[in-house]
Write an enzyme that holds these catalytic residues in place. Structure first.
Site: not given
Ligand code: URA
Length: 438
Positions: A80-83, A120, A168, A183, A187-188
């Site tokens: 997986d890739k996250h930006s 995305t 938040r 956070s 999710k990842k």
């Molecule tokens: N992106 C996220 O997924 N969570 C955060 O808390 C901030 C940016």
């Protein structure tokens, strides 16, 4: 255990145990702990911070609050890739099909864009018919059959994170690096990938404005992934000026298609190859990132990446004709042009200002659920360091909202800084965490 005792414990600077963090997340998720107590806890965390152990425990508790996708039956490492979010960041659109074309399964779970930073899913959904609203079963089937699927985050994945993020957002507690790391990583982890590439952006158009903050976030997320037995690499990349020339959903799809055809802006191509090289190396598909880059460059040249992108678009309901003929993608009814008021060298294109202009045009949301305009955006003509003459066309603005284009011309003009002396554009890659064997 009582929520009040744990709030005061954190308020007074003490650490919470794993069991206490699990209790807080579970009871908040099931509605036993009310928002006002969780808000107080978040504010205590904001000021007192979380230790590494607490941050990993929070990540695990959030990840376990809902469904966890399990790709073990595939018998291959899924990546997986996250930006961390930027302006003009269309990297996922190019990178994921390239990596999938190399035979590595890519399972990408994404959120929608919020604020100046584009998402995305919104970009992909500007392709008529495309849907990222997949069931987990369909997501897993597509990853298994095509090596690639992109799914919007569902209610079942990390529900406690969704609740906490919303809280938040309205209590001034987003900007805490441990909370951000937990956070993102929860999710990842729940998304099921065994290997994770993190693209942590730094500069005006990112959430981490300073390099130090970006590296700090990168390090925390790497530590969490290690604690959770995931392979991981974080690359800190530049977001001082927008990536490429296009900012806005269908405009960015067009630019991504150009890169997949072996054309397109060099900065976008470079960042995709660098990140992709790490993704292949992370999964063991190649011996080192350089070898990965070379392989992916071939997939840009021979069209294998574009073919994989087409397969994904068709599998997720999108109209493939749009890929051959991008004029079939959403087009804006209105446009306006911004010209250089003086000649010289382009010293800065403030990515944050460009992102905010794009937002006003309708590319993103200022509140959750807001309708977006898939055709809206900004097409830049230059990059930092370019020589320009007075009167040159700096950018074209697009929108379907009548009056929107003309109302943002001045703001967009303010994003450009022109001077006598040439400046070198910032390096695209600031560093890698942990240092990767080459
Ligand atoms: N992106 C996220 O997924 N969570 C955060 O808390 C901030 C940016």
């Amino acid at each position: 255990m009582k929520a009040l005792d744990l709030i005061t414990k954190k308020r007074d600077g003490q650490s919470l145990s794993v069991a206490e963090i699990n209790f807080l997340v579970q009871e908040y998720n099931s509605g036993v702990i009310p928002d006002y107590q969780m808000a107080a806890l978040l504010m205590a965390i904001y000021f007192q911070g979380l230790s590494n152990k607490e941050t990993s425990a929070l990540t695990a508790a959030l990840a376990m609050s809902g469904e966890n996708i399990d790709f073990s039956s595939l018998g291959k490492i899924v990546v997986d890739k996250h930006s961390s979010g930027g302006v003009g960041d269309k990297v996922t659109l190019i990178l994921t099909p390239l990596v999938a074309a190399a035979g590595v399964p890519v399972a990408k779970v994404s959120g929608r864009g919020l604020g100046f930073s584009g998402g995305t899913i919104d970009k992909l959904e500007s392709i008529p018919g495309f849907s990222a609203a997949l069931t987990t079963k369909r997501f897993m089937k597509l990853v298994s059959e095509n090596n690639l699927a992109i799914m919007v985050q569902t209610e079942n994945l990390t529900p406690a994170e969704g609740k906490l993020y919303a809280l938040r957002d309205v209590t001034g507690t987003v900007e805490n690096i441990s909370l951000i790391a937990a956070s993102i990583m929860s999710k990842k982890i729940a998304g099921g990938a065994g290997a994770i590439l993190l693209d942590v952006k730094t500069g005006r158009g990112s959430f981490m404005q300073s390099r130090d903050e970006a590296f700090h976030l990168a390090e925390i997320m790497v530590r969490i992934a290690n604690d959770m037995q995931r392979r991981v690499v974080s690359v800190v990349t530049d977001m001082s000026q927008p990536l490429g020339y296009a900012v806005g959903n269908s405009l960015e799809v067009k630019e991504a298609l150009a890169v997949l055809r072996g054309e397109g802006p060099p900065d976008v191509k470079q960042i995709c190859l660098v990140l992709g090289g790490y993704m292949l190396a992370l999964t063991g598909r190649v011996r080192n990132p350089d070898e990965g880059q070379e392989e992916l460059a071939r997939f840009l040249e021979n069209g294998a990446g574009l073919e994989k992108f087409r397969q994904m678009v068709i599998s997720q309901g999108g109209r493939a004709e749009c890929l051959e003929d991008p004029s079939l993608l959403p087009q804006a009814a209105y446009h306006a042009e911004v010209f250089a008021s003086q000649g010289g060298y382009l010293r800065e294109i403030d990515a944050r200002k460009v992102g905010n202009v794009a937002l006003l045009l309708g590319t993103g949301r200022t509140y959750k659920g807001e309708e977006i305009d898939p055709a809206a955006g900004v097409l830049l003509n230059y990059k930092v360091g370019d020589r320009i003459a007075q009167g040159d066309l700096l950018a074209t603005i697009y929108s379907n909202r009548e009056g929107a284009c003309n109302s943002v011309c001045r703001d967009l003009n303010n994003a450009f800084s022109i001077g006598e002396e040439r400046v070198e554009p910032a390096s695209l890659i600031h560093g890698v965490v942990p240092p990767f064997p080459s």
